[in-house]
Scaffold this motif. Structure first.
Motif, mmCIF file in Angstrom:
data_model
loop_
_atom_site.group_PDB
_atom_site.id
_atom_site.type_symbol
_atom_site.label_atom_id
_atom_site.label_comp_id
_atom_site.label_asym_id
_atom_site.label_seq_id
_atom_site.Cartn_x
_atom_site.Cartn_y
_atom_site.Cartn_z
ATOM 1 N N GLY A 76 5.989 -4.645 -6.155
ATOM 2 C CA GLY A 76 5.137 -5.837 -6.130
ATOM 3 C C GLY A 76 5.294 -6.628 -4.842
ATOM 4 O O GLY A 76 4.309 -6.948 -4.167
ATOM 5 N N LEU A 77 6.524 -6.935 -4.495
ATOM 6 C CA LEU A 77 6.758 -7.709 -3.268
ATOM 7 C C LEU A 77 6.459 -6.892 -2.016
ATOM 8 O O LEU A 77 5.909 -7.416 -1.042
ATOM 9 C CB LEU A 77 8.191 -8.242 -3.243
ATOM 10 C CG LEU A 77 8.468 -9.355 -4.249
ATOM 11 C CD1 LEU A 77 9.951 -9.731 -4.240
ATOM 12 C CD2 LEU A 77 7.616 -10.573 -3.968
ATOM 13 N N ALA A 78 6.801 -5.610 -2.030
ATOM 14 C CA ALA A 78 6.529 -4.764 -0.862
ATOM 15 C C ALA A 78 5.029 -4.657 -0.617
ATOM 16 O O ALA A 78 4.569 -4.800 0.524
ATOM 17 C CB ALA A 78 7.139 -3.375 -1.070
ATOM 18 N N TRP A 79 4.263 -4.424 -1.662
ATOM 19 C CA TRP A 79 2.815 -4.280 -1.493
ATOM 20 C C TRP A 79 2.171 -5.601 -1.101
ATOM 21 O O TRP A 79 1.218 -5.619 -0.328
ATOM 22 C CB TRP A 79 2.188 -3.697 -2.751
ATOM 23 C CG TRP A 79 2.559 -2.255 -2.971
ATOM 24 C CD1 TRP A 79 3.326 -1.462 -2.151
ATOM 25 C CD2 TRP A 79 2.198 -1.444 -4.072
ATOM 26 N NE1 TRP A 79 3.459 -0.209 -2.683
ATOM 27 C CE2 TRP A 79 2.780 -0.159 -3.866
ATOM 28 C CE3 TRP A 79 1.455 -1.658 -5.221
ATOM 29 C CZ2 TRP A 79 2.618 0.883 -4.763
ATOM 30 C CZ3 TRP A 79 1.303 -0.609 -6.124
ATOM 31 C CH2 TRP A 79 1.869 0.643 -5.887
ATOM 32 N N LEU A 80 2.692 -6.703 -1.610
ATOM 33 C CA LEU A 80 2.216 -8.018 -1.171
ATOM 34 C C LEU A 80 2.410 -8.144 0.341
ATOM 35 O O LEU A 80 1.513 -8.584 1.063
ATOM 36 C CB LEU A 80 2.977 -9.124 -1.908
ATOM 37 C CG LEU A 80 2.644 -10.550 -1.514
ATOM 38 C CD1 LEU A 80 1.265 -10.942 -2.039
ATOM 39 C CD2 LEU A 80 3.699 -11.505 -2.072
ATOM 40 N N GLY A 81 3.573 -7.723 0.825
ATOM 41 C CA GLY A 81 3.845 -7.771 2.260
ATOM 42 C C GLY A 81 2.897 -6.913 3.076
ATOM 43 O O GLY A 81 2.423 -7.331 4.135
ATOM 44 N N HIS A 82 2.592 -5.731 2.577
ATOM 45 C CA HIS A 82 1.695 -4.837 3.315
ATOM 46 C C HIS A 82 0.255 -5.338 3.302
ATOM 47 O O HIS A 82 -0.404 -5.380 4.338
ATOM 48 C CB HIS A 82 1.764 -3.413 2.751
ATOM 49 C CG HIS A 82 2.976 -2.679 3.182
ATOM 50 N ND1 HIS A 82 3.135 -2.182 4.455
ATOM 51 C CD2 HIS A 82 4.122 -2.387 2.516
ATOM 52 C CE1 HIS A 82 4.319 -1.603 4.553
ATOM 53 N NE2 HIS A 82 4.930 -1.716 3.391
ATOM 54 N N PHE A 83 -0.243 -5.712 2.149
ATOM 55 C CA PHE A 83 -1.654 -6.080 2.048
ATOM 56 C C PHE A 83 -1.944 -7.463 2.629
ATOM 57 O O PHE A 83 -2.987 -7.666 3.248
ATOM 58 C CB PHE A 83 -2.121 -6.000 0.595
ATOM 59 C CG PHE A 83 -2.132 -4.598 0.047
ATOM 60 C CD1 PHE A 83 -2.766 -3.563 0.731
ATOM 61 C CD2 PHE A 83 -1.495 -4.297 -1.141
ATOM 62 C CE1 PHE A 83 -2.767 -2.272 0.237
ATOM 63 C CE2 PHE A 83 -1.502 -3.006 -1.651
ATOM 64 C CZ PHE A 83 -2.135 -1.991 -0.960
ATOM 65 N N CYS A 84 -1.031 -8.413 2.465
ATOM 66 C CA CYS A 84 -1.304 -9.795 2.889
ATOM 67 C C CYS A 84 -0.781 -10.137 4.281
ATOM 68 O O CYS A 84 -1.337 -11.004 4.938
ATOM 69 C CB CYS A 84 -0.707 -10.773 1.878
ATOM 70 S SG CYS A 84 -1.474 -10.661 0.256
ATOM 71 N N PHE A 85 0.287 -9.490 4.718
ATOM 72 C CA PHE A 85 0.891 -9.864 5.995
ATOM 73 C C PHE A 85 0.786 -8.757 7.043
ATOM 74 O O PHE A 85 0.389 -9.007 8.175
ATOM 75 C CB PHE A 85 2.353 -10.296 5.804
ATOM 76 C CG PHE A 85 2.478 -11.528 4.961
ATOM 77 C CD1 PHE A 85 2.311 -12.781 5.523
ATOM 78 C CD2 PHE A 85 2.712 -11.437 3.595
ATOM 79 C CE1 PHE A 85 2.395 -13.923 4.750
ATOM 80 C CE2 PHE A 85 2.801 -12.570 2.808
ATOM 81 C CZ PHE A 85 2.632 -13.816 3.389
ATOM 82 N N GLU A 86 1.158 -7.560 6.671
ATOM 83 C CA GLU A 86 1.136 -6.453 7.622
ATOM 84 C C GLU A 86 -0.283 -5.929 7.824
ATOM 85 O O GLU A 86 -0.607 -5.370 8.861
ATOM 86 C CB GLU A 86 2.042 -5.325 7.116
ATOM 87 C CG GLU A 86 2.448 -4.328 8.154
ATOM 88 C CD GLU A 86 3.575 -4.802 9.041
ATOM 89 O OE1 GLU A 86 3.413 -4.700 10.269
ATOM 90 O OE2 GLU A 86 4.612 -5.260 8.534
ATOM 91 N N LYS A 87 -1.106 -6.082 6.789
ATOM 92 C CA LYS A 87 -2.509 -5.626 6.820
ATOM 93 C C LYS A 87 -2.595 -4.109 7.025
ATOM 94 O O LYS A 87 -3.382 -3.615 7.811
ATOM 95 C CB LYS A 87 -3.319 -6.335 7.908
ATOM 96 C CG LYS A 87 -3.233 -7.854 7.867
ATOM 97 C CD LYS A 87 -4.141 -8.418 6.824
ATOM 98 C CE LYS A 87 -4.275 -9.912 7.053
ATOM 99 N NZ LYS A 87 -3.995 -10.721 5.926
#
Length: 111
Positions: free
Chosen positions: A59-70
Motif C-alpha cells: 500500500g505505501l510502496a504503491w502510493l509512493g510510485h503512483f503519487c510521487f515517483e510517477k
C-alpha cells in the motif's frame, strides 16, 4: 525497459532507478518497517497480522510510485526480485550505502 532482465544483480540498479524520489523511498521504508512489525505480531499475537503485512508494505510502496515517483512499480513485472530489492533497499537505508547505489543507478538509467 524493453527486454527482460536475466538476474537479480542486473535487476538491482534498475530497481534503484525506480526509487529516485526521497518521499517514495521513505514510504517504502515505512511500509517495510510495518511489514516487519506485522510479522512480529503474527508470531506473538495472532496469525491474522499476516493479512495486514502485504497491505501495509504494498500500500505505501504503491502510493509512493503512483503519487510521487510517477512510475509503475517493478513488482508488476518482477514480483520476487522486487520484494528482494525492497528488503535490500530497506537494509541500505537503515545501515547506509543507498546513496552510492542511487548514483550508480542514475548513470546506468538516466532520466
Amino acid at each position: 525497459m524493453g527486454s527482460r532482465l536475466q538476474s537479480f544483480e542486473e535487476f538491482w540498479p534498475f530497481y534503484v532507478s525506480q526509487h529516485r524520489d526521497p518521499v517514495n523511498r521513505k514510504l517504502h521504508f515505512t511500509g517495510t518497517s510495518l511489514v516487519w512489525l506485522c510479522l512480529a505480531l503474527a508470531l506473538l499475537d495472532s496469525a491474522r497480522w499476516l493479512v495486514a503485512a502485504p497491505v501495509a508494505g504494498y500500500g505505501l510502496a504503491w502510493l509512493g510510485h503512483f503519487c510521487f515517483e510517477k512510475n509503475r512499480p517493478a513488482t508488476f513485472r518482477y514480483p520476487l526480485w522486487s520484494l528482494r530489492g525492497d528488503f535490500r533497499m530497506f537494509r541500505l537505508m537503515l545501515l547506509g550505502g543507498l546513496d552510492r547505489e542511487l548514483e550508480r543507478a542514475r548513470k546506468l538509467f538516466p532520466v
